[in-house]
Design a protein around this motif. Sequence first.
Motif, PDB file in Angstrom:
ATOM      1  N   CYS A  85      58.263  42.320  27.943  1.00  0.00           N
ATOM      2  CA  CYS A  85      57.170  42.014  27.028  1.00  0.00           C
ATOM      3  C   CYS A  85      55.887  41.735  27.806  1.00  0.00           C
ATOM      4  O   CYS A  85      54.822  42.274  27.479  1.00  0.00           O
ATOM      5  N   ALA A  86      55.977  40.909  28.844  1.00  0.00           N
ATOM      6  CA  ALA A  86      54.797  40.564  29.640  1.00  0.00           C
ATOM      7  C   ALA A  86      54.200  41.798  30.310  1.00  0.00           C
ATOM      8  O   ALA A  86      52.982  42.015  30.280  1.00  0.00           O
ATOM      9  N   ILE A  87      55.060  42.632  30.899  1.00  0.00           N
ATOM     10  CA  ILE A  87      54.589  43.850  31.571  1.00  0.00           C
ATOM     11  C   ILE A  87      53.915  44.780  30.566  1.00  0.00           C
ATOM     12  O   ILE A  87      52.853  45.348  30.833  1.00  0.00           O
ATOM     13  N   GLY A  88      54.532  44.939  29.400  1.00  0.00           N
ATOM     14  CA  GLY A  88      53.971  45.813  28.377  1.00  0.00           C
ATOM     15  C   GLY A  88      52.592  45.353  27.924  1.00  0.00           C
ATOM     16  O   GLY A  88      51.658  46.154  27.821  1.00  0.00           O
ATOM     17  N   PHE A  89      52.460  44.070  27.676  1.00  0.00           N
ATOM     18  CA  PHE A  89      51.163  43.532  27.245  1.00  0.00           C
ATOM     19  C   PHE A  89      50.118  43.666  28.346  1.00  0.00           C
ATOM     20  O   PHE A  89      48.961  44.028  28.082  1.00  0.00           O
ATOM     21  N   ILE A  90      50.502  43.366  29.586  1.00  0.00           N
ATOM     22  CA  ILE A  90      49.551  43.454  30.700  1.00  0.00           C
ATOM     23  C   ILE A  90      49.047  44.878  30.875  1.00  0.00           C
ATOM     24  O   ILE A  90      47.842  45.130  30.995  1.00  0.00           O
ATOM     25  N   LEU A  91      49.966  45.834  30.896  1.00  0.00           N
ATOM     26  CA  LEU A  91      49.575  47.234  31.090  1.00  0.00           C
ATOM     27  C   LEU A  91      48.698  47.723  29.942  1.00  0.00           C
ATOM     28  O   LEU A  91      47.712  48.435  30.163  1.00  0.00           O
ATOM     29  N   ASN A  92      49.038  47.338  28.725  1.00  0.00           N
ATOM     30  CA  ASN A  92      48.275  47.783  27.563  1.00  0.00           C
ATOM     31  C   ASN A  92      46.863  47.207  27.572  1.00  0.00           C
ATOM     32  O   ASN A  92      45.873  47.946  27.427  1.00  0.00           O
ATOM     33  N   TYR A  93      46.759  45.919  27.746  1.00  0.00           N
ATOM     34  CA  TYR A  93      45.434  45.286  27.681  1.00  0.00           C
ATOM     35  C   TYR A  93      44.580  45.606  28.898  1.00  0.00           C
ATOM     36  O   TYR A  93      43.345  45.618  28.812  1.00  0.00           O
ATOM     37  N   ALA A  94      45.200  45.882  30.031  1.00  0.00           N
ATOM     38  CA  ALA A  94      44.423  46.296  31.204  1.00  0.00           C
ATOM     39  C   ALA A  94      43.675  47.591  30.934  1.00  0.00           C
ATOM     40  O   ALA A  94      42.547  47.785  31.401  1.00  0.00           O
ATOM     41  N   ALA A  95      44.289  48.482  30.154  1.00  0.00           N
ATOM     42  CA  ALA A  95      43.637  49.754  29.817  1.00  0.00           C
ATOM     43  C   ALA A  95      42.388  49.516  28.971  1.00  0.00           C
ATOM     44  O   ALA A  95      41.341  50.134  29.196  1.00  0.00           O
ATOM     45  N   TYR A  96      42.492  48.626  28.003  1.00  0.00           N
ATOM     46  CA  TYR A  96      41.322  48.309  27.161  1.00  0.00           C
ATOM     47  C   TYR A  96      40.251  47.576  27.962  1.00  0.00           C
ATOM     48  O   TYR A  96      39.055  47.888  27.852  1.00  0.00           O
ATOM     49  N   PHE A  97      40.667  46.597  28.758  1.00  0.00           N
ATOM     50  CA  PHE A  97      39.703  45.857  29.561  1.00  0.00           C
ATOM     51  C   PHE A  97      39.012  46.767  30.575  1.00  0.00           C
ATOM     52  O   PHE A  97      37.832  46.586  30.876  1.00  0.00           O
ATOM     53  N   ALA A  98      39.739  47.743  31.101  1.00  0.00           N
ATOM     54  CA  ALA A  98      39.161  48.664  32.095  1.00  0.00           C
ATOM     55  C   ALA A  98      37.966  49.409  31.515  1.00  0.00           C
ATOM     56  O   ALA A  98      36.933  49.562  32.180  1.00  0.00           O
ATOM     57  N   GLU A  99      38.102  49.879  30.293  1.00  0.00           N
ATOM     58  CA  GLU A  99      36.995  50.605  29.669  1.00  0.00           C
ATOM     59  C   GLU A  99      35.813  49.688  29.371  1.00  0.00           C
ATOM     60  O   GLU A  99      34.653  50.097  29.464  1.00  0.00           O
ATOM     61  N   ILE A 100      36.105  48.435  29.021  1.00  0.00           N
ATOM     62  CA  ILE A 100      35.020  47.478  28.795  1.00  0.00           C
ATOM     63  C   ILE A 100      34.305  47.173  30.108  1.00  0.00           C
ATOM     64  O   ILE A 100      33.067  47.146  30.169  1.00  0.00           O
ATOM     65  N   TYR A 101      35.086  46.968  31.183  1.00  0.00           N
ATOM     66  CA  TYR A 101      34.481  46.748  32.507  1.00  0.00           C
ATOM     67  C   TYR A 101      33.625  47.949  32.902  1.00  0.00           C
ATOM     68  O   TYR A 101      32.504  47.793  33.404  1.00  0.00           O
ATOM     69  N   ARG A 102      34.161  49.129  32.703  1.00  0.00           N
ATOM     70  CA  ARG A 102      33.448  50.344  33.131  1.00  0.00           C
ATOM     71  C   ARG A 102      32.110  50.464  32.408  1.00  0.00           C
ATOM     72  O   ARG A 102      31.084  50.779  33.030  1.00  0.00           O
ATOM     73  N   SER A 103      32.114  50.215  31.109  1.00  0.00           N
ATOM     74  CA  SER A 103      30.860  50.313  30.363  1.00  0.00           C
ATOM     75  C   SER A 103      29.852  49.280  30.848  1.00  0.00           C
ATOM     76  O   SER A 103      28.645  49.558  30.922  1.00  0.00           O
ATOM     77  N   GLY A 104      30.343  48.099  31.192  1.00  0.00           N
ATOM     78  CA  GLY A 104      29.453  47.057  31.692  1.00  0.00           C
ATOM     79  C   GLY A 104      28.882  47.386  33.055  1.00  0.00           C
ATOM     80  O   GLY A 104      27.675  47.217  33.301  1.00  0.00           O
ATOM     81  N   ILE A 105      29.721  47.879  33.949  1.00  0.00           N
ATOM     82  CA  ILE A 105      29.261  48.221  35.298  1.00  0.00           C
ATOM     83  C   ILE A 105      28.255  49.363  35.258  1.00  0.00           C
ATOM     84  O   ILE A 105      27.226  49.335  35.939  1.00  0.00           O
ATOM     85  N   GLN A 106      28.530  50.360  34.439  1.00  0.00           N
ATOM     86  CA  GLN A 106      27.643  51.516  34.370  1.00  0.00           C
ATOM     87  C   GLN A 106      26.339  51.213  33.634  1.00  0.00           C
ATOM     88  O   GLN A 106      25.397  52.013  33.712  1.00  0.00           O
ATOM     89  N   SER A 107      26.268  50.068  32.947  1.00  0.00           N
ATOM     90  CA  SER A 107      25.028  49.703  32.259  1.00  0.00           C
ATOM     91  C   SER A 107      24.012  49.034  33.191  1.00  0.00           C
ATOM     92  O   SER A 107      22.851  48.856  32.812  1.00  0.00           O
ATOM     93  N   ILE A 108      24.450  48.670  34.396  1.00  0.00           N
ATOM     94  CA  ILE A 108      23.543  48.024  35.350  1.00  0.00           C
ATOM     95  C   ILE A 108      22.613  49.084  35.949  1.00  0.00           C
ATOM     96  O   ILE A 108      23.097  50.098  36.471  1.00  0.00           O
TER      97      ILE A 108
END
Length: 212
Positions: A85-108
């Motif tokens: 359960c922990a691994i599944g949640f971590i892998l899933n949410y990391a994918a969503y957070f990655a796109e949020i991070y990417r949009s933030g970094i590329q906005s600088i």
Amino acid sequence: MMGILMEGFGLTAQIFVITLVGSLPLGIVVALARMSRFKPLAWLAQLYISILRGTPLMLQLMAIMFGPYYLLGLNMGSDWKFWACAIGFILNYAAYFAEIYRSGIQSIPRGQYEAATVLGYSKAQTFMKIVLPQVIKRILPAMGNEIITLVKDTSLAFVLGIMEMFSAAKALAASEVSMVPYAIAALVYWAFCLIIEFILNRVEKRLDYYHD
């Protein structure tokens, strides 16, 4: 009743905390890989994000839970369902957070990187001292939405037989033939979300000195 529900909430909180501790840093790694100039790495990160965001979390949890046995014949033991359960949640949410991070970094603006180079900052110093604080401020609302969603998504752990709060409420409602356990669980979820919203609002106010 309350004792059983609070015990379930304890597991809900564990899943929530473990997911954040694992997925927030992993999301940065995936985002940087996604933006890498090394195309195979960027494509691999993009595939990871596409699969994890494009398939149901419930299906991912079941694949991680039963995959080792059906694919490799491995018996992972009684504790495996929690870690699956922990691994599944971590892998899933990391994918969503990655796109949020990417949009933030590329906005600088690119000029900030160039100015930091002129001032003698290394790439690591530029990212940690100049880029990251601004990125955090810009992505905080989107991150907050995902974190609130995570609180509610923890209820999906029931598919692996984990007695988190929703599962506890469901069992109590069935045994007592009453909707009260569901109502109490809903109030606890809501209160938990209110606390998280309060913390995020405080953090956002602390970052007000980083103006765009």
